[in-house]
Design a protein around this motif. Structure first.
Motif, PDB file in Angstrom:
ATOM      1  N   ASN A   2     -11.480  -3.936 -12.184  1.00 29.69           N
ATOM      2  CA  ASN A   2     -12.642  -4.553 -12.329  1.00 29.69           C
ATOM      3  C   ASN A   2     -13.344  -3.929 -11.157  1.00 29.69           C
ATOM      4  OD1 ASN A   2     -14.592  -6.383 -11.817  1.00 29.69           O
ATOM      5  ND2 ASN A   2     -13.310  -7.946 -10.703  1.00 29.69           N
ATOM      6  N   HIS A   3     -13.892  -2.566 -11.261  1.00 35.78           N
ATOM      7  CA  HIS A   3     -14.728  -1.723 -10.512  1.00 35.78           C
ATOM      8  C   HIS A   3     -15.505  -0.989 -10.999  1.00 35.78           C
ATOM      9  CE1 HIS A   3     -11.121  -2.687  -7.671  1.00 35.78           C
ATOM     10  NE2 HIS A   3     -11.452  -1.953  -6.670  1.00 35.78           N
ATOM     11  N   LEU A   4     -16.490  -0.494 -10.328  1.00 34.95           N
ATOM     12  CA  LEU A   4     -17.649   0.392 -10.916  1.00 34.95           C
ATOM     13  C   LEU A   4     -17.058   1.865 -10.530  1.00 34.95           C
ATOM     14  CD1 LEU A   4     -20.480   1.065 -11.978  1.00 34.95           C
ATOM     15  CD2 LEU A   4     -21.382   0.678  -9.618  1.00 34.95           C
ATOM     16  N   VAL A   5     -17.042   2.551 -11.449  1.00 37.08           N
ATOM     17  CA  VAL A   5     -16.517   3.927 -11.516  1.00 37.08           C
ATOM     18  C   VAL A   5     -17.645   4.709 -11.172  1.00 37.08           C
ATOM     19  CG1 VAL A   5     -15.507   5.751 -12.561  1.00 37.08           C
ATOM     20  CG2 VAL A   5     -14.415   3.537 -12.971  1.00 37.08           C
ATOM     21  N   MET A   6     -17.667   5.478 -10.032  1.00 32.86           N
ATOM     22  CA  MET A   6     -18.673   6.476  -9.574  1.00 32.86           C
ATOM     23  C   MET A   6     -18.274   7.947  -9.735  1.00 32.86           C
ATOM     24  SD  MET A   6     -20.132   4.399  -6.481  1.00 32.86           S
ATOM     25  CE  MET A   6     -20.433   2.793  -6.417  1.00 32.86           C
ATOM     26  N   GLY A   7     -16.856   8.397  -9.744  1.00 30.79           N
ATOM     27  CA  GLY A   7     -16.411   9.785  -9.815  1.00 30.79           C
ATOM     28  C   GLY A   7     -15.292   9.885 -10.659  1.00 30.79           C
ATOM     29  N   VAL A   8     -15.201  10.988 -11.272  1.00 24.59           N
ATOM     30  CA  VAL A   8     -13.852  11.483 -12.159  1.00 24.59           C
ATOM     31  C   VAL A   8     -13.583  12.716 -11.829  1.00 24.59           C
ATOM     32  CG1 VAL A   8     -13.005  11.313 -14.536  1.00 24.59           C
ATOM     33  CG2 VAL A   8     -14.883   9.763 -13.966  1.00 24.59           C
ATOM     34  N   ALA A   9     -12.365  12.941 -11.726  1.00 26.06           N
ATOM     35  CA  ALA A   9     -11.810  14.353 -11.776  1.00 26.06           C
ATOM     36  C   ALA A   9     -10.531  14.195 -12.558  1.00 26.06           C
ATOM     37  CB  ALA A   9     -11.624  14.879 -10.398  1.00 26.06           C
ATOM     38  N   PHE A  10     -10.211  15.436 -13.253  1.00 31.50           N
ATOM     39  CA  PHE A  10      -9.095  15.773 -13.906  1.00 31.50           C
ATOM     40  C   PHE A  10      -8.322  16.638 -13.244  1.00 31.50           C
ATOM     41  CE2 PHE A  10     -11.813  14.546 -17.610  1.00 31.50           C
ATOM     42  CZ  PHE A  10     -11.242  13.831 -18.187  1.00 31.50           C
ATOM     43  N   HIS A  11      -7.029  16.404 -13.027  1.00 36.16           N
ATOM     44  CA  HIS A  11      -6.045  17.202 -12.263  1.00 36.16           C
ATOM     45  C   HIS A  11      -5.953  18.743 -12.879  1.00 36.16           C
ATOM     46  CE1 HIS A  11      -2.275  18.678 -10.773  1.00 36.16           C
ATOM     47  NE2 HIS A  11      -2.308  17.996  -9.840  1.00 36.16           N
ATOM     48  N   PRO A  12      -6.196  19.587 -12.243  1.00 41.98           N
ATOM     49  CA  PRO A  12      -5.931  21.154 -12.743  1.00 41.98           C
ATOM     50  C   PRO A  12      -4.818  21.162 -13.691  1.00 41.98           C
ATOM     51  CG  PRO A  12      -6.252  21.124 -10.433  1.00 41.98           C
ATOM     52  CD  PRO A  12      -6.123  19.556 -10.715  1.00 41.98           C
ATOM     53  N   GLY A  13      -3.714  20.749 -13.366  1.00 41.80           N
ATOM     54  CA  GLY A  13      -2.382  20.505 -14.351  1.00 41.80           C
ATOM     55  C   GLY A  13      -2.299  19.236 -15.367  1.00 41.80           C
ATOM     56  N   PHE A  14      -3.718  18.990 -15.772  1.00 37.77           N
ATOM     57  CA  PHE A  14      -3.923  17.751 -16.551  1.00 37.77           C
ATOM     58  C   PHE A  14      -3.208  17.849 -17.852  1.00 37.77           C
ATOM     59  CE2 PHE A  14      -5.938  15.711 -20.245  1.00 37.77           C
ATOM     60  CZ  PHE A  14      -5.827  14.294 -19.824  1.00 37.77           C
ATOM     61  N   GLN A  15      -3.212  19.109 -18.729  1.00 39.66           N
ATOM     62  CA  GLN A  15      -2.454  19.211 -19.857  1.00 39.66           C
ATOM     63  C   GLN A  15      -0.842  19.039 -19.841  1.00 39.66           C
ATOM     64  OE1 GLN A  15      -4.153  18.806 -22.089  1.00 39.66           O
ATOM     65  NE2 GLN A  15      -5.117  20.525 -23.050  1.00 39.66           N
ATOM     66  N   GLU A  16      -0.450  19.108 -18.532  1.00 43.87           N
ATOM     67  CA  GLU A  16       0.989  18.930 -18.303  1.00 43.87           C
ATOM     68  C   GLU A  16       1.343  17.566 -17.724  1.00 43.87           C
ATOM     69  OE1 GLU A  16      -0.435  21.844 -16.933  1.00 43.87           O
ATOM     70  OE2 GLU A  16      -0.109  22.790 -18.873  1.00 43.87           O
ATOM     71  N   ASN A  17       0.535  16.990 -16.903  1.00 42.12           N
ATOM     72  CA  ASN A  17       0.747  15.727 -16.204  1.00 42.12           C
ATOM     73  C   ASN A  17      -0.090  14.446 -16.832  1.00 42.12           C
ATOM     74  OD1 ASN A  17      -1.503  16.024 -14.616  1.00 42.12           O
ATOM     75  ND2 ASN A  17      -0.504  17.020 -13.017  1.00 42.12           N
ATOM     76  N   GLY A  18      -1.067  14.935 -17.176  1.00 35.81           N
ATOM     77  CA  GLY A  18      -2.081  13.748 -17.742  1.00 35.81           C
ATOM     78  C   GLY A  18      -2.810  12.825 -16.589  1.00 35.81           C
ATOM     79  N   TYR A  19      -2.842  13.572 -15.466  1.00 31.33           N
ATOM     80  CA  TYR A  19      -3.501  12.800 -14.469  1.00 31.33           C
ATOM     81  C   TYR A  19      -5.166  12.897 -14.307  1.00 31.33           C
ATOM     82  CZ  TYR A  19       1.083  12.623 -11.891  1.00 31.33           C
ATOM     83  OH  TYR A  19       2.185  12.720 -11.641  1.00 31.33           O
ATOM     84  N   LEU A  20      -5.570  11.510 -13.951  1.00 27.10           N
ATOM     85  CA  LEU A  20      -7.053  11.645 -14.048  1.00 27.10           C
ATOM     86  C   LEU A  20      -7.236  10.520 -12.791  1.00 27.10           C
ATOM     87  CD1 LEU A  20      -9.864  11.488 -15.489  1.00 27.10           C
ATOM     88  CD2 LEU A  20      -9.152   9.236 -16.342  1.00 27.10           C
ATOM     89  N   PHE A  21      -8.407  11.035 -11.907  1.00 24.31           N
ATOM     90  CA  PHE A  21      -8.557  10.427 -10.688  1.00 24.31           C
ATOM     91  C   PHE A  21      -9.859   9.797 -11.000  1.00 24.31           C
ATOM     92  CE2 PHE A  21      -5.333  13.477  -9.773  1.00 24.31           C
ATOM     93  CZ  PHE A  21      -4.763  13.020  -8.958  1.00 24.31           C
ATOM     94  N   LEU A  22      -9.926   8.604 -10.302  1.00 21.10           N
ATOM     95  CA  LEU A  22     -11.317   7.863 -10.564  1.00 21.10           C
ATOM     96  C   LEU A  22     -11.444   7.482  -8.927  1.00 21.10           C
ATOM     97  CD1 LEU A  22     -10.639   5.292 -13.500  1.00 21.10           C
ATOM     98  CD2 LEU A  22     -11.736   7.657 -13.512  1.00 21.10           C
ATOM     99  N   MET A  23     -12.808   7.632  -8.694  1.00 23.40           N
ATOM    100  CA  MET A  23     -13.614   6.896  -7.230  1.00 23.40           C
ATOM    101  C   MET A  23     -14.219   5.874  -8.052  1.00 23.40           C
ATOM    102  SD  MET A  23     -15.703   6.280  -5.299  1.00 23.40           S
ATOM    103  CE  MET A  23     -16.016   6.070  -3.552  1.00 23.40           C
ATOM    104  N   ALA A  24     -13.823   4.655  -7.215  1.00 24.20           N
ATOM    105  CA  ALA A  24     -14.525   3.314  -7.577  1.00 24.20           C
ATOM    106  C   ALA A  24     -14.808   2.202  -6.628  1.00 24.20           C
ATOM    107  CB  ALA A  24     -13.660   2.773  -8.770  1.00 24.20           C
ATOM    108  N   SER A  25     -15.991   1.545  -6.875  1.00 31.59           N
ATOM    109  CA  SER A  25     -16.330   0.599  -5.715  1.00 31.59           C
ATOM    110  C   SER A  25     -15.980  -0.832  -6.431  1.00 31.59           C
ATOM    111  CB  SER A  25     -17.820   0.838  -5.356  1.00 31.59           C
ATOM    112  OG  SER A  25     -18.238  -0.277  -4.398  1.00 31.59           O
ATOM    113  N   GLY A  26     -15.803  -1.742  -5.660  1.00 29.46           N
ATOM    114  CA  GLY A  26     -15.440  -2.987  -5.996  1.00 29.46           C
ATOM    115  C   GLY A  26     -14.365  -3.948  -5.360  1.00 29.46           C
TER     116      GLY A  26
END
Length: 81
Positions: A2-26
């Motif tokens: 229940n937040h407004l997402v303002m930034g997104v970054a994929f981990h450098p090893g995304f193909q292996e770990n599937g990590y996605l980072f979100l910066m959000a306000s709420g």
């Protein structure tokens, strides 16, 4: 989330770990008491590439009462900035 997402970054090893980072306000339903938060989620690496809501992991939060930035990115050192 229940937040407004303002930034997104994929981990450098995304193909292996599937990590996605979100910066959000709420949260969006609490206009007088908001936080900026950085979350890590795990996302499917195969189609349809869905984010697993149960994988939500809070990295950092600070009281903001709104938008105080939100760009995320990984540096050449592999660290999240």
């Amino acid at each position: 989330l229940n937040h407004l997402v303002m930034g997104v970054a994929f981990h450098p090893g995304f193909q292996e770990n599937g990590y996605l980072f979100l910066m959000a306000s709420g949260p969006n339903d609490e206009p007088k008491h908001k936080f900026n938060r950085i979350f890590r989620f795990t996302m499917d690496r195969q189609a349809p590439r869905r984010i697993d809501p149960a994988s939500q992991f809070l990295i950092l939060e600070w009281e903001s009462n709104g938008h105080n930035g939100g760009e995320l990115g990984f540096g050449p050192d592999g660290l999240l900035y």
